[in-house]
Design an enzyme around this catalytic site. Structure first.
Site, short mmCIF file in Angstrom:
data_model
loop_
_atom_site.label_atom_id
_atom_site.label_comp_id
_atom_site.label_asym_id
_atom_site.label_seq_id
_atom_site.Cartn_x
_atom_site.Cartn_y
_atom_site.Cartn_z
N ARG A 103 0.89 -1.17 0.00
CA ARG A 103 0.00 0.00 0.00
C ARG A 103 0.92 1.20 0.00
O ARG A 103 1.64 1.44 0.98
CB ARG A 103 -0.93 -0.02 1.21
N HIS A 130 -6.98 1.16 -6.84
CA HIS A 130 -7.23 0.25 -5.72
C HIS A 130 -7.86 -1.03 -6.31
O HIS A 130 -9.04 -1.31 -6.11
CB HIS A 130 -8.15 0.91 -4.70
N GLN A 133 -9.84 -3.70 -4.20
CA GLN A 133 -11.17 -3.23 -3.81
C GLN A 133 -12.18 -3.50 -4.93
O GLN A 133 -13.29 -3.98 -4.67
CB GLN A 133 -11.11 -1.73 -3.50
N ASP A 221 -17.24 7.09 -1.89
CA ASP A 221 -16.04 6.89 -1.07
C ASP A 221 -15.77 8.23 -0.39
O ASP A 221 -16.41 9.24 -0.69
CB ASP A 221 -14.87 6.47 -1.99
N CYS A 261 -16.41 1.51 -0.17
CA CYS A 261 -15.26 0.63 0.12
C CYS A 261 -14.89 0.65 1.59
O CYS A 261 -14.22 -0.25 2.07
CB CYS A 261 -14.07 1.01 -0.75
N ARG A 289 -13.54 -8.84 0.34
CA ARG A 289 -12.10 -8.61 0.19
C ARG A 289 -11.34 -9.88 0.52
O ARG A 289 -10.38 -10.25 -0.17
CB ARG A 289 -11.63 -7.46 1.11
#
Ligand code: CP
Ligand code: NVA
Length: 302
Positions: A103, A130, A133, A221, A261, A289
């Site tokens: 990340r 991402h 996701q 988001d 998310c 996930r």
């Protein structure tokens, strides 16, 4: 050739179908307590330059459930934090672990790591994308709507990393995405062009009502992604009318689902009423996930 997962377009439409099918099988196996150790003796090194709840827990638990091991690495405690080159870190880690999840603040770092590692590199979020996701989002849409082709997805808010991966994913899924963003916070123009060249049906505008009209899925988001905290005041001012609330939801299809998310900023991009309603699938989305990343790890490592 080692495989990486840096962008959602690192897999084909066919591979996406296989991944989702594997994820659904793993989800069912887990439900009945079956945990085949497909990744025994394999280790995932996880580098987190930014905070995480879901990504860290799902990868760590996922590796454990597959019979492998996951190593949480804070760059501040690594020599990386004292200036060791990414390429040297990549080479050394390739001698110890089986794959790396990173990340990163900058997408460039993910690409550099992937370019110099001999082992698979997974993007666990960068400023640009991402992709993990979006895999979970696609799995969740399949579970609730039983298809992706021609599913109408409205994105309301910041044209950020998740939005960028959603745009690219339309090439693989046939989803029709309608985006409402303030003009200064639009998603990647390059990604929009890439998707449109492949025939994707994308609408980019500024009006949340227009975006959600007839939507099957309403997605949002945070208005303030990690790394943009100093812009919080300005963003809250600009994004004020981009809130997913009960009023906005009346413009979507009657059975439309709501996705986020997470982490959510209740009262900002989404209201309590909507996130806690029976239209919200955010908890399934978060759970998926785990399943979809286990499928990804099998694809890259087994
Ligand atoms: N959605 C997501 O990636 O959550 P975390 O930041 O908690 O990992
Ligand atoms: N867009 C958000 C996603 C967090 C999972 C961020 O980058 O902070």
């Amino acid at each position: 050739m080692k495989k990486d997962f840096v962008s959602i377009l690192d897999i084909s439409r066919e591979e996406l179908g296989e991944l989702i099918a594997t994820a659904r099988r793993l989800k069912e196996e887990r439900r009945v307590g079956v945990f085949p150790p497909h990744l025994s003796q394999k280790t995932l090194g996880m580098i987190f330059e930014k905070s995480s709840t879901r990504t860290r827990i799902s990868f760590e638990v996922g590796m454990y459930e597959l019979g492998g091991y996951a190593l949480f690495l804070n760059p501040k405690d690594m020599q990386l934090g004292r200036g060791e080159a990414i390429r040297d870190t990549a080479r050394v880690m390739s001698r110890f672990v089986s794959a790396i999840m990173i990340r990163a603040n900058s997408h460039q770092s993910v690409m550099e790591l992937a370019a110099h590692a001999d082992i698979p590199v997974i993007n666990g979020l960068s400023d640009l994308e991402h992709p993990c996701q979006i895999l979970a989002d696609i799995m969740t849409i399949m579970e609730h709507l039983h298809r992706t082709e021609k599913v109408r997805v409205a994105w309301v808010g910041d044209g950020n990393n998740v939005c960028n991966s959603l745009i690219l994913s339309t090439i693989l899924t046939g989803m029709e995405v309608s985006i409402a963003c303030p003009p200064q916070y639009q998603p990647s123009l390059e990604f929009i062009k890439t998707a449109q060249k492949e025939g994707a049906l994308l609408t980019i505008g500024e009006d949340p009502l227009a975006a959600v009209r007839n939507a099957d899925v309403v997605m949002t988001d945070t208005w303030v992604s990690m790394g943009h905290e100093e812009e919080t005041k300005e963003r809250e001012r600009v994004f004020g009318r981009y809130q997913v609330n009960a009023d906005l939801m009346t413009h979507a299809k009657p059975g439309a689902i709501v996705m986020h998310c997470l982490p959510a900023h209740r009262g900002y991009e989404i209201t309590d009423e909507v996130i806690d309603s029976n239209r919200s699938v955010v908890w399934d989305q978060a759970e998926n996930r785990l399943h979809v990343q286990k499928a990804l790890l099998l694809r890259l490592l087994a």
